[in-house]
Design a protein around this motif. Sequence first.
Motif, short mmCIF file in Angstrom:
data_model
loop_
_atom_site.label_atom_id
_atom_site.label_comp_id
_atom_site.label_asym_id
_atom_site.label_seq_id
_atom_site.Cartn_x
_atom_site.Cartn_y
_atom_site.Cartn_z
N PRO A 108 -34.41 65.52 -6.76
CA PRO A 108 -33.73 65.21 -5.50
C PRO A 108 -32.52 66.12 -5.29
CG PRO A 108 -33.05 63.64 -7.17
CD PRO A 108 -34.01 64.60 -7.84
N ASN A 109 -32.00 66.10 -4.08
CA ASN A 109 -30.83 66.89 -3.70
C ASN A 109 -29.58 66.16 -4.21
OD1 ASN A 109 -28.82 68.26 -2.29
ND2 ASN A 109 -30.25 68.79 -0.66
N GLN C 58 -33.08 75.36 -7.60
CA GLN C 58 -32.35 74.69 -8.67
C GLN C 58 -32.60 75.20 -10.09
OE1 GLN C 58 -35.00 73.50 -7.10
NE2 GLN C 58 -36.15 72.07 -8.34
N LYS C 59 -33.29 76.32 -10.24
CA LYS C 59 -33.53 76.82 -11.60
C LYS C 59 -32.83 78.17 -11.76
CE LYS C 59 -36.19 73.33 -12.93
NZ LYS C 59 -35.92 72.51 -14.09
N PRO C 64 -27.65 73.92 -6.79
CA PRO C 64 -28.12 72.53 -6.82
C PRO C 64 -29.52 72.46 -6.21
CG PRO C 64 -25.94 72.70 -5.78
CD PRO C 64 -26.47 74.10 -5.94
N PRO C 65 -30.29 71.42 -6.53
CA PRO C 65 -31.58 71.26 -5.88
C PRO C 65 -31.40 70.97 -4.40
CG PRO C 65 -31.12 69.37 -7.30
CD PRO C 65 -29.98 70.34 -7.48
N GLY C 66 -32.43 71.29 -3.60
CA GLY C 66 -32.35 70.97 -2.17
C GLY C 66 -33.14 71.86 -1.25
N LEU C 112 -26.84 75.23 1.20
CA LEU C 112 -27.59 75.88 0.13
C LEU C 112 -28.02 77.29 0.52
CD1 LEU C 112 -29.71 73.11 -1.61
CD2 LEU C 112 -27.61 74.20 -2.38
N GLY C 206 -33.62 74.01 -22.36
CA GLY C 206 -33.60 75.04 -21.33
C GLY C 206 -32.71 76.20 -21.72
N LEU C 208 -32.00 78.95 -19.26
CA LEU C 208 -32.19 79.68 -18.01
C LEU C 208 -30.91 79.69 -17.18
CD1 LEU C 208 -34.03 77.49 -15.38
CD2 LEU C 208 -32.89 76.58 -17.41
N LEU D 271 -28.85 71.47 -20.67
CA LEU D 271 -30.27 71.66 -20.92
C LEU D 271 -31.05 71.06 -19.77
CD1 LEU D 271 -30.35 70.64 -24.64
CD2 LEU D 271 -29.95 72.86 -23.62
N THR D 272 -32.28 71.50 -19.62
CA THR D 272 -33.08 70.89 -18.54
C THR D 272 -34.35 70.28 -19.10
OG1 THR D 272 -34.52 72.72 -18.05
CG2 THR D 272 -32.32 72.75 -17.08
#
Lengths: 272, 272, 272, 272
Positions: A108-109, C58-59, C64-66, C112, C206, C208, D271-272
């Motif tokens: 999610p955002n 987001q990676k 941030p994700p979105g 974003l 992770g 990354l 970490l993810t």
Amino acid sequence: MVHNETSTGVTSNIAAVRRAIDAAKHPALLLVDTISGLASADYRHDEWGVDVSISGSQKGLMLPPGISFNALSVKAIEASKTAKLPKSFWAWDEIIEMNKTGYWPSTPNTNLLYGLNEACDMLLEHGLDVVLARHLRWAEGVRAAVRAWGLQIQCADPAVYSPILTGVMMPEGVDADAVRKIIYERFDCSLGTGLGKVKGRMFRIGHLGDSNDLTLMAALSGCEMGLKLAGVRLAGSGVLAAMDHFASHPVSLPRSPAMDAAAPTPTRVVLT
Amino acid sequence: MVHNETSTGVTSNIAAVRRAIDAAKHPALLLVDTISGLASADYRHDEWGVDVSISGSQKGLMLPPGISFNALSVKAIEASKTAKLPKSFWAWDEIIEMNKTGYWPSTPNTNLLYGLNEACDMLLEHGLDVVLARHLRWAEGVRAAVRAWGLQIQCADPAVYSPILTGVMMPEGVDADAVRKIIYERFDCSLGTGLGKVKGRMFRIGHLGDSNDLTLMAALSGCEMGLKLAGVRLAGSGVLAAMDHFASHPVSLPRSPAMDAAAPTPTRVVLT
Amino acid sequence: MVHNETSTGVTSNIAAVRRAIDAAKHPALLLVDTISGLASADYRHDEWGVDVSISGSQKGLMLPPGISFNALSVKAIEASKTAKLPKSFWAWDEIIEMNKTGYWPSTPNTNLLYGLNEACDMLLEHGLDVVLARHLRWAEGVRAAVRAWGLQIQCADPAVYSPILTGVMMPEGVDADAVRKIIYERFDCSLGTGLGKVKGRMFRIGHLGDSNDLTLMAALSGCEMGLKLAGVRLAGSGVLAAMDHFASHPVSLPRSPAMDAAAPTPTRVVLT
Amino acid sequence: MVHNETSTGVTSNIAAVRRAIDAAKHPALLLVDTISGLASADYRHDEWGVDVSISGSQKGLMLPPGISFNALSVKAIEASKTAKLPKSFWAWDEIIEMNKTGYWPSTPNTNLLYGLNEACDMLLEHGLDVVLARHLRWAEGVRAAVRAWGLQIQCADPAVYSPILTGVMMPEGVDADAVRKIIYERFDCSLGTGLGKVKGRMFRIGHLGDSNDLTLMAALSGCEMGLKLAGVRLAGSGVLAAMDHFASHPVSLPRSPAMDAAAPTPTRVVLT
């Protein structure tokens, strides 16, 4: 149906539509888009018997765009389980399941969710009654300006005037987008364009979310100067009319003590 | 001396004072406070022969308050080496020494230094000529409003009007702070108070830094409504006068291509 | 197909799949999910003949994700025009049309998009070669740790090790999620869980995006302490092995002059 | 006197000095610099009879640098009224007067005051006891690492070890600043330099403010790798010793319910 029509500045009577559906004993779900309405105009998902409400972050919730969400009735959830149409945005089962433990099926955002939490706190701290009354008062001030200019409000029926935005019709022969361009280039103010069949015929003034009387006076000043520069003949000064309205209509509901404690200094300091 | 007097809205002729000192062959250092003047009114440390210029982050440099800095002439640095008076703010030797390698003798306000770097980039991208012309134009608009109200501008001599702020005198018997209180409580706009012997006799409208025509229209609207609510009889509408001024005086210097490339969307979207 | 499988730490040979499709003269479009791969592992939409690439913010793009986005081949765009299946995410025509003038058919996640612009500048300033080499080196350091612990890397084939994350298999009888819980509660570090049929059998580390050797040492320290506290018998110290790797493998590509100019002070100051 | 000596990692017994002053019936004011000590090491302005405490924003209060402040005893305020020495930082009368109504004689660093308010809320939400115990535990972990390396802690007396930072002495012939340079350039970690007569003889590891076990493991890993790369012969692995310490010493005081409610997700996701 749409709760508040962003392209025209017209609200709908959701409860009346619900009553009509019920009177006809029709099984249809009542889906309402309240993207621009929520938290700026009165809205009651449960009380009005809405099955699916759709809203988003970027209007009355005072956030950047980026998230949209649904409120669902039991009937909508049940219908979804047997629905045969392909669906993606309306596929709630996985979300409902994962939400139980505080999670989400996809990423999610998150930053907007934090913002949403804060926005809800702000709205509840003010009190929804105060917030809704504030928007009604702003809308009346803006309409007073449009009438003083001698221009027409796009929404013809005062019973459904929007507290969120006002559509301003241009006189015959005036290109609304040329007016908008002047206002943007000369006064750094970006107005909403006319959409669909009123493209070029009107522009929109927003009075929602994190505004105050003076941000609206700024917008109206930009409009009045831009209209004149575009050669539109105005009957009078909308800016004076709006000032008359705002000055003679104090906010009737008092600021809550919590607000005063939280904000001892003004958030909009434009003068020193 | 003070380059721009924040409490009155009066500028000083620094170069003339330098010439007077030189004509008298007086050895005094010329110290200039340009805290509110720098980057909003023309200022020339080297060309005007200033020995010590003092400025800060929170006015024309468009940053929060928190850092102050000096520009020094060779003569000032030399004088400092043999000065006998106790000094702290004026003790530059350690700073000058450490600045050579990019350091500071104590822990500096690093986040404001990053902000200052960005603010300087913004000012130079616009061009100082453009920035200074913009402030002169805003000041004329605000003075047009004050004159239309029939009120007096505190600065009596047009030759030294400030491009940064305008002091507005109240008629006899009007408490300026009572007016300010109405404007703050009703319209969420905080105006500068009268200081010292003009306390309660005037208020101040700022037109500096990161403003535009419409933020000033917002401020002037708040003033006009507040003055009326306070019972001040106005000769006419300052808001109309300011709009006439801004609409009939386009910014003569074009926006630079760099600005347009950097800012395809307006930074102050108040309408939707 | 998936470019980098986030749930396992395995990459795919996209170019080989393209060649296989072409050899079979099959008309299928090649769709690649490079959500976690883009900007951390080598990826070539055009050169590898991908028809639709899907990625997100987001990676490796360090936001941030979105937002999610597609890159499209001419073939994919053509196919879309005549496709009969219901589509929403894959309905590009309106987006392509409006993008021509810099707009979007619905309200985009503007903040974003600003962040994405900055992230792309950062990646290109470093140079993609430098960025990709950095991730390969981090992955080798993390795998050195896993081997020293005597644990198994989930990805069995070294030819397809992921530069983005490493899946760590638990010995028989150890609940990976119990280990993750200890590491989270005791050391404030949240590791990725095993998904699907390896749920409870592994966790993911992770390496990354916006990391450096020491953020990875922090993560590996948390894992090593947490594994021991969970009663997992380790063959040796993965932390020592990773330090040996990082210390003996300097980054071969020099920091660019632009980076040094832009960042005179370190961005991750953990000591004073 | 200095509560916590930032350049050496030594604390002082403030209460003992107060008792000595009182025993000698000396009228001197007790001035204490607790810039790096406050909110990370136990400090009691009233209980210990301090007359003037000086602190700042940028250490245990977890803010950017930019503000400094004093706590004053009645005796200090009285003494200030008749003091004849020139004073500026110590001239409190105007500040005390204006603070009564919530104002400040000059323009304060408002954004850091907002931050300070938030930092104080965070500290009190955790509980000062929890915060101070946390720093003592971190300091012991870092000293365990230094001892394992076979290096000397600069502070010779365990009774006055600092919970805020640890000074690490280099063996004869090793340039501490060359070690620091390697750690900075190779591992992006900036350590404090030796000051004054220990310049080049030691470096400093901070363990204050907004840290956790893993940020310290990151720092210690950087030190261990850097020391080896600089050719320093280490007796053993400080990183292993610190992990042993942190893993075998759980934080004894439980996280408060308020903290868990406020922070359902970890603030340091590496970490993810």
